[in-house]
Write a protein that holds these residues in place. Structure first.
Motif, PDB file in Angstrom:
ATOM      1  N   PHE A 245      -0.145  -5.556  12.543  1.00  0.00           N
ATOM      2  CA  PHE A 245       0.602  -4.315  12.711  1.00  0.00           C
ATOM      3  C   PHE A 245       0.162  -3.341  11.614  1.00  0.00           C
ATOM      4  O   PHE A 245       0.056  -3.731  10.448  1.00  0.00           O
ATOM      5  CB  PHE A 245       2.106  -4.583  12.677  1.00  0.00           C
ATOM      6  CG  PHE A 245       2.499  -5.655  13.659  1.00  0.00           C
ATOM      7  CD1 PHE A 245       2.259  -5.478  15.020  1.00  0.00           C
ATOM      8  CD2 PHE A 245       3.049  -6.862  13.240  1.00  0.00           C
ATOM      9  CE1 PHE A 245       2.565  -6.481  15.938  1.00  0.00           C
ATOM     10  CE2 PHE A 245       3.352  -7.866  14.142  1.00  0.00           C
ATOM     11  CZ  PHE A 245       3.116  -7.674  15.491  1.00  0.00           C
ATOM     12  N   SER A 246      -0.091  -2.107  11.990  1.00  0.00           N
ATOM     13  CA  SER A 246      -0.639  -1.140  11.030  1.00  0.00           C
ATOM     14  C   SER A 246       0.449  -0.526  10.162  1.00  0.00           C
ATOM     15  O   SER A 246       1.647  -0.656  10.470  1.00  0.00           O
ATOM     16  CB  SER A 246      -1.401  -0.042  11.776  1.00  0.00           C
ATOM     17  OG  SER A 246      -0.525   0.713  12.587  1.00  0.00           O
ATOM     18  N   HIS A 247       0.055   0.117   9.084  1.00  0.00           N
ATOM     19  CA  HIS A 247       0.936   0.937   8.243  1.00  0.00           C
ATOM     20  C   HIS A 247       2.127   0.175   7.678  1.00  0.00           C
ATOM     21  O   HIS A 247       3.188   0.752   7.484  1.00  0.00           O
ATOM     22  CB  HIS A 247       1.440   2.155   9.039  1.00  0.00           C
ATOM     23  CG  HIS A 247       0.346   2.985   9.637  1.00  0.00           C
ATOM     24  ND1 HIS A 247      -0.551   3.694   8.880  1.00  0.00           N
ATOM     25  CD2 HIS A 247      -0.015   3.199  10.926  1.00  0.00           C
ATOM     26  CE1 HIS A 247      -1.412   4.321   9.670  1.00  0.00           C
ATOM     27  NE2 HIS A 247      -1.105   4.029  10.911  1.00  0.00           N
ATOM     28  N   GLY A 248       1.981  -1.135   7.474  1.00  0.00           N
ATOM     29  CA  GLY A 248       3.082  -1.917   6.906  1.00  0.00           C
ATOM     30  C   GLY A 248       4.239  -2.115   7.869  1.00  0.00           C
ATOM     31  O   GLY A 248       5.339  -2.497   7.459  1.00  0.00           O
ATOM     32  N   CYS A 249       4.000  -1.861   9.139  1.00  0.00           N
ATOM     33  CA  CYS A 249       5.068  -2.015  10.135  1.00  0.00           C
ATOM     34  C   CYS A 249       5.227  -3.488  10.491  1.00  0.00           C
ATOM     35  O   CYS A 249       4.350  -4.316  10.238  1.00  0.00           O
ATOM     36  CB  CYS A 249       4.747  -1.200  11.381  1.00  0.00           C
ATOM     37  SG  CYS A 249       4.569   0.569  11.019  1.00  0.00           S
ATOM     38  N   GLY A 250       6.360  -3.810  11.089  1.00  0.00           N
ATOM     39  CA  GLY A 250       6.644  -5.195  11.452  1.00  0.00           C
ATOM     40  C   GLY A 250       6.600  -5.403  12.955  1.00  0.00           C
ATOM     41  O   GLY A 250       6.260  -4.493  13.723  1.00  0.00           O
ATOM     42  N   LEU A 251       6.980  -6.606  13.327  1.00  0.00           N
ATOM     43  CA  LEU A 251       6.978  -7.017  14.729  1.00  0.00           C
ATOM     44  C   LEU A 251       7.793  -6.066  15.602  1.00  0.00           C
ATOM     45  O   LEU A 251       7.452  -5.828  16.759  1.00  0.00           O
ATOM     46  CB  LEU A 251       7.555  -8.437  14.769  1.00  0.00           C
ATOM     47  CG  LEU A 251       7.514  -9.239  16.041  1.00  0.00           C
ATOM     48  CD1 LEU A 251       6.119  -9.290  16.612  1.00  0.00           C
ATOM     49  CD2 LEU A 251       8.021 -10.655  15.756  1.00  0.00           C
ATOM     50  N   GLY A 252       8.862  -5.499  15.027  1.00  0.00           N
ATOM     51  CA  GLY A 252       9.728  -4.587  15.789  1.00  0.00           C
ATOM     52  C   GLY A 252       8.976  -3.364  16.307  1.00  0.00           C
ATOM     53  O   GLY A 252       9.373  -2.770  17.307  1.00  0.00           O
TER      54      GLY A 252
ATOM     55  N   ASP B  43       0.886  -1.153   0.000  1.00  0.00           N
ATOM     56  CA  ASP B  43       0.000   0.000   0.000  1.00  0.00           C
ATOM     57  C   ASP B  43       0.928   1.208   0.000  1.00  0.00           C
ATOM     58  O   ASP B  43       1.791   1.320   0.874  1.00  0.00           O
ATOM     59  CB  ASP B  43      -0.863  -0.048   1.271  1.00  0.00           C
ATOM     60  CG  ASP B  43      -1.842   1.120   1.368  1.00  0.00           C
ATOM     61  OD1 ASP B  43      -1.507   2.228   0.902  1.00  0.00           O
ATOM     62  OD2 ASP B  43      -2.936   0.921   1.931  1.00  0.00           O
ATOM     63  N   PRO B  44       0.776   2.100  -1.007  1.00  0.00           N
ATOM     64  CA  PRO B  44       1.702   3.242  -1.097  1.00  0.00           C
ATOM     65  C   PRO B  44       1.713   4.107   0.163  1.00  0.00           C
ATOM     66  O   PRO B  44       2.705   4.782   0.427  1.00  0.00           O
ATOM     67  CB  PRO B  44       1.180   4.027  -2.309  1.00  0.00           C
ATOM     68  CG  PRO B  44      -0.052   3.361  -2.778  1.00  0.00           C
ATOM     69  CD  PRO B  44      -0.194   2.049  -2.100  1.00  0.00           C
ATOM     70  N   ALA B  45       0.642   4.052   0.940  1.00  0.00           N
ATOM     71  CA  ALA B  45       0.583   4.894   2.145  1.00  0.00           C
ATOM     72  C   ALA B  45       1.329   4.259   3.330  1.00  0.00           C
ATOM     73  O   ALA B  45       1.519   4.900   4.363  1.00  0.00           O
ATOM     74  CB  ALA B  45      -0.866   5.136   2.515  1.00  0.00           C
ATOM     75  N   TYR B  46       1.752   2.991   3.169  1.00  0.00           N
ATOM     76  CA  TYR B  46       2.396   2.298   4.303  1.00  0.00           C
ATOM     77  C   TYR B  46       3.774   2.894   4.611  1.00  0.00           C
ATOM     78  O   TYR B  46       4.524   3.254   3.701  1.00  0.00           O
ATOM     79  CB  TYR B  46       2.519   0.797   3.999  1.00  0.00           C
ATOM     80  CG  TYR B  46       1.277  -0.001   4.358  1.00  0.00           C
ATOM     81  CD1 TYR B  46       0.113   0.614   4.810  1.00  0.00           C
ATOM     82  CD2 TYR B  46       1.281  -1.399   4.262  1.00  0.00           C
ATOM     83  CE1 TYR B  46      -1.004  -0.127   5.144  1.00  0.00           C
ATOM     84  CE2 TYR B  46       0.162  -2.143   4.591  1.00  0.00           C
ATOM     85  CZ  TYR B  46      -0.985  -1.501   5.031  1.00  0.00           C
ATOM     86  OH  TYR B  46      -2.090  -2.234   5.367  1.00  0.00           O
ATOM     87  N   TYR B  47       4.115   2.968   5.883  1.00  0.00           N
ATOM     88  CA  TYR B  47       5.433   3.456   6.296  1.00  0.00           C
ATOM     89  C   TYR B  47       6.478   2.360   6.135  1.00  0.00           C
ATOM     90  O   TYR B  47       7.653   2.639   5.901  1.00  0.00           O
ATOM     91  CB  TYR B  47       5.484   3.889   7.768  1.00  0.00           C
ATOM     92  CG  TYR B  47       4.327   4.690   8.306  1.00  0.00           C
ATOM     93  CD1 TYR B  47       3.652   5.638   7.529  1.00  0.00           C
ATOM     94  CD2 TYR B  47       3.921   4.529   9.643  1.00  0.00           C
ATOM     95  CE1 TYR B  47       2.604   6.382   8.063  1.00  0.00           C
ATOM     96  CE2 TYR B  47       2.885   5.272  10.181  1.00  0.00           C
ATOM     97  CZ  TYR B  47       2.222   6.181   9.390  1.00  0.00           C
ATOM     98  OH  TYR B  47       1.199   6.903   9.917  1.00  0.00           O
ATOM     99  N   GLY B  48       6.074   1.127   6.361  1.00  0.00           N
ATOM    100  CA  GLY B  48       7.007   0.006   6.375  1.00  0.00           C
ATOM    101  C   GLY B  48       6.781  -0.914   5.191  1.00  0.00           C
ATOM    102  O   GLY B  48       5.810  -0.764   4.439  1.00  0.00           O
ATOM    103  N   ALA B  49       7.670  -1.891   5.027  1.00  0.00           N
ATOM    104  CA  ALA B  49       7.643  -2.787   3.867  1.00  0.00           C
ATOM    105  C   ALA B  49       7.201  -4.199   4.260  1.00  0.00           C
ATOM    106  O   ALA B  49       7.531  -5.166   3.586  1.00  0.00           O
ATOM    107  CB  ALA B  49       9.026  -2.830   3.229  1.00  0.00           C
ATOM    108  N   TYR B  50       6.477  -4.294   5.385  1.00  0.00           N
ATOM    109  CA  TYR B  50       6.188  -5.638   5.891  1.00  0.00           C
ATOM    110  C   TYR B  50       4.736  -6.052   5.690  1.00  0.00           C
ATOM    111  O   TYR B  50       4.257  -6.995   6.325  1.00  0.00           O
ATOM    112  CB  TYR B  50       6.622  -5.736   7.358  1.00  0.00           C
ATOM    113  CG  TYR B  50       8.042  -5.223   7.532  1.00  0.00           C
ATOM    114  CD1 TYR B  50       9.077  -5.726   6.736  1.00  0.00           C
ATOM    115  CD2 TYR B  50       8.341  -4.211   8.433  1.00  0.00           C
ATOM    116  CE1 TYR B  50      10.376  -5.240   6.850  1.00  0.00           C
ATOM    117  CE2 TYR B  50       9.643  -3.726   8.554  1.00  0.00           C
ATOM    118  CZ  TYR B  50      10.650  -4.248   7.748  1.00  0.00           C
ATOM    119  OH  TYR B  50      11.931  -3.765   7.858  1.00  0.00           O
ATOM    120  N   GLY B  51       4.032  -5.330   4.785  1.00  0.00           N
ATOM    121  CA  GLY B  51       2.668  -5.718   4.429  1.00  0.00           C
ATOM    122  C   GLY B  51       1.756  -5.707   5.641  1.00  0.00           C
ATOM    123  O   GLY B  51       1.928  -4.906   6.558  1.00  0.00           O
ATOM    124  N   ASN B  52       0.795  -6.607   5.624  1.00  0.00           N
ATOM    125  CA  ASN B  52      -0.081  -6.751   6.787  1.00  0.00           C
ATOM    126  C   ASN B  52       0.492  -7.840   7.685  1.00  0.00           C
ATOM    127  O   ASN B  52      -0.060  -8.929   7.805  1.00  0.00           O
ATOM    128  CB  ASN B  52      -1.502  -7.103   6.348  1.00  0.00           C
ATOM    129  CG  ASN B  52      -2.277  -5.877   5.899  1.00  0.00           C
ATOM    130  OD1 ASN B  52      -1.824  -4.743   6.074  1.00  0.00           O
ATOM    131  ND2 ASN B  52      -3.445  -6.109   5.325  1.00  0.00           N
TER     132      ASN B  52
END
Ligand SMILES: *[C@@H]1O[C@H](CO)[C@@H](O)[C@H](O)[C@H]1NC(C)=O
Ligand SMILES: *[C@@H]1O[C@H](CO)[C@@H](O)[C@H](O)[C@H]1NC(C)=O
Ligand SMILES: *[C@@H]1O[C@H](CO)[C@@H](O)[C@H](O)[C@H]1NC(C)=O
Ligand SMILES: *[C@@H]1O[C@H](CO)[C@@H](O)[C@H](O)[C@H]1NC(C)=O
Ligand SMILES: *[C@@H]1O[C@H](CO)[C@@H](O)[C@H](O)[C@H]1NC(C)=O
Ligand SMILES: *[C@@H]1O[C@H](CO)[C@@H](O)[C@H](O)[C@H]1NC(C)=O
Ligand SMILES: *[C@@H]1O[C@H](CO)[C@@H](O)[C@H](O)[C@H]1NC(C)=O
Ligand SMILES: *[C@@H]1O[C@H](CO)[C@@H](O)[C@H](O)[C@H]1NC(C)=O
Ligand SMILES: *[C@@H]1O[C@H](CO)[C@@H](O)[C@H](O)[C@H]1NC(C)=O
Ligand SMILES: *[C@@H]1O[C@H](CO)[C@@H](O)[C@H](O)[C@H]1NC(C)=O
Length: 384
Positions: free
Chosen positions: A107-114, A74-83
């Motif tokens: 995790f929202s916005h393409g963020c990861g477990l971190g 999603d172009p609006a995502y901050y991270g590269a980890y999808g859903n």
């Protein structure tokens, strides 16, 4: 003479008898200690295996089932980890038995477990292709920050109860994690008559983390009492889900201190068909013994005849992070945590649901792995 001989024969017979158990506790309360003429061994319940029935009998998982949306962009995502997600609970729809829900931490916005704190929130996903999934996002259940979601049907209340930690915060602007000191780890609960909601506002029940609820209801005792285990095996009960929780157990016999060989987190508790209590937990032995390595020994099993006392933790692997797939691949995950079992109506374990993270990546997803053999019949009976 005759008497002496028969005594001798009895003695020799005893010597020849294989005594692998003397009571059901030696079978981890996951089976029966039974004697035929020559052998006394554990006869494990479906889904459990090993000489002491202490190991989950996991079957191959199917790739792209569960809730794996790590490749979503999603172009609006901050991270590269999808859903990315981190485990959840499967619920069979009460009206439509061929529909399965998964309430899962995402995790929202393409963020990861971190960045789990504070980006984690709870979603409801659905599968119409069977309990293994694939599950697809259908609804946001909460906004951030909510984590450690667990949901169950309370027969006494005729309501779903949703447990989580966290608090409603402003929508995170980055994937950056924030320190635990900024957030109460408090366990909260919400309820709804339908799995689709609406959910009542969360209210805090106890100070703790990793909630593991189980209703004390049985057909013979329609109590509304709820048991709730949290981190470090502290067990509470309340007269009902909305009531005050009080601690009912003494500290367990093993060392719950971080970095001890019996260090665990993420308890999941249940009562079996005989009335005995069990728990799975994330065992962190490799972190302790292998300098922070998180695999492959990740699963512990604990059991007790009573909720309040007598818990045994046999310090051994109940399952690992190595997963066989139906495509023939065998994958050892870097992390496998937050494991929960989906049972059939006779409390036979059918699927293990875990949050997993593959080696060398930061994304994570929710894996559904069949247990034993009974799941095949279960799926067939439903027409899958
Ligand atoms: C007793 O159980 C053992 C182990 O399952 C088996 O090998 C043996 O054949 C059994 N004996 C009889 C008489 O059933
Ligand atoms: C999960 O998704 C990733 C792509 O993001 C893929 O590489 C991986 O094989 C999938 N794993 C499973 C078990 O479905
Ligand atoms: C993610 O993987 C699934 C399963 O292979 C595929 O159907 C889907 O098109 C992929 N999505 C993206 C965005 O690559
Ligand atoms: C990803 O999650 C968002 C909610 O944050 C949802 O709108 C979207 O449909 C999800 N997509 C997939 C493929 O899971
Ligand atoms: C679901 O919630 C997440 C986290 O608050 C948010 O980023 C996303 O936009 C929401 N999606 C929808 C469709 O409401
Ligand atoms: C839990 O909530 C209470 C009261 O709201 C607060 O005092 C306590 O610090 C919280 N627990 C943690 C671990 O922050
Ligand atoms: C909650 O638990 C934390 C961690 O055990 C402790 O530091 C804190 O004092 C507790 N707070 C309350 C209000 O009990
Ligand atoms: C029903 O179960 C509850 C919770 O375990 C217990 O406190 C109560 O005594 C039981 N009632 C009866 C009649 O057995
Ligand atoms: C528990 O484990 C911790 C960490 O390894 C250790 O320091 C402590 O001495 C242990 N306590 C007991 C009673 O064994
Ligand atoms: C243990 O891990 C730390 C951090 O990753 C590393 O700096 C250290 O060298 C490792 N020690 C050993 C003995 O491997």
């Amino acid at each position: 003479m005759y008497c002496r001989n028969s005594l001798l024969l009895a003695f020799l017979a005893l010597l020849a008898t294989t005594l692998a158990c003397t009571k059901d506790d030696d079978c981890s309360l996951n089976g029966i200690c039974k004697t035929n003429t020559t052998t006394t061994i554990c006869h494990c319940d479906p889904g459990w295996t090993g000489p002491d029935c202490g190991r989950l009998d996991l079957a191959p998982a199917t790739r792209w089932t569960g809730y794996n949306h790590t490749n979503y962009t999603d172009p609006a995502y901050y991270g590269a980890y999808g859903n990315s997600s981190w485990g959840g609970r499967i619920i069979q729809d009460r009206d439509d038995p061929k529909l399965f829900h998964l309430l899962v931490d995402q995790f929202s916005h393409g963020c990861g477990l971190g960045g789990w704190r504070p980006t984690s929130f709870i979603v409801r996903a659905e599968s119409r292709s069977g309990p293994q999934g694939p599950y697809k996002w259908v609804q946001n259940v909460t906004s951030s920050f909510r984590h450690n979601a667990d949901v169950l049907w309370s027969p006494a209340d005729r309501k779903y109860l949703l447990w989580a930690i966290g608090a409603a915060v402003e929508d995170p602007k980055t994937c950056k994690s924030i320190p635990g000191s900024q957030f109460p780890n408090n366990v909260s609960v919400s309820s709804a008559s339908s799995i689709r909601g609406p959910w009542t506002p969360f209210h805090i029940t106890i100070n703790g983390t990793n909630p593991a609820p189980w209703p004390l209801y049985s057909p013979a005792n329609k109590t509304s009492q709820i048991a709730l285990a949290v981190e470090d095996f502290k067990i509470f009960t309340a007269p009902d889900w909305n009531g005050a929780f009080t601690r009912v157990n003494e500290d367990v016999a093993w060392n719950t201190t971080d970095y001890s060989p019996t260090w665990t987190e993420d308890p999941f508790i249940w009562r079996d068909k005989r009335g005995n209590w069990h728990a799975l937990a994330h065992w962190m032995i490799d972190i302790v013994e292998k300098n922070g390595t998180k695999y492959p020994r990740v699963g512990a099993h604990m059991f007790s005849r009573r909720l309040e006392s007598g818990w045994t933790f046999k310090v051994q692997e109940a399952f690992s992070s190595t997963v066989e797939f139906t495509d023939g691949a065998v994958e050892t995950f870097n992390r496998r945590e937050r494991s929960k079992i989906f049972f059939d109506e006779d409390m036979r374990p059918l699927y293990l649901v875990s949050g997993v993270q593959a080696m060398g990546v930061k994304s994570s997803f929710t894996l559904v792995q069949p247990i034993g053999k009974r799941w095949r019949e279960y799926e067939k009976e439903l027409g899958f």
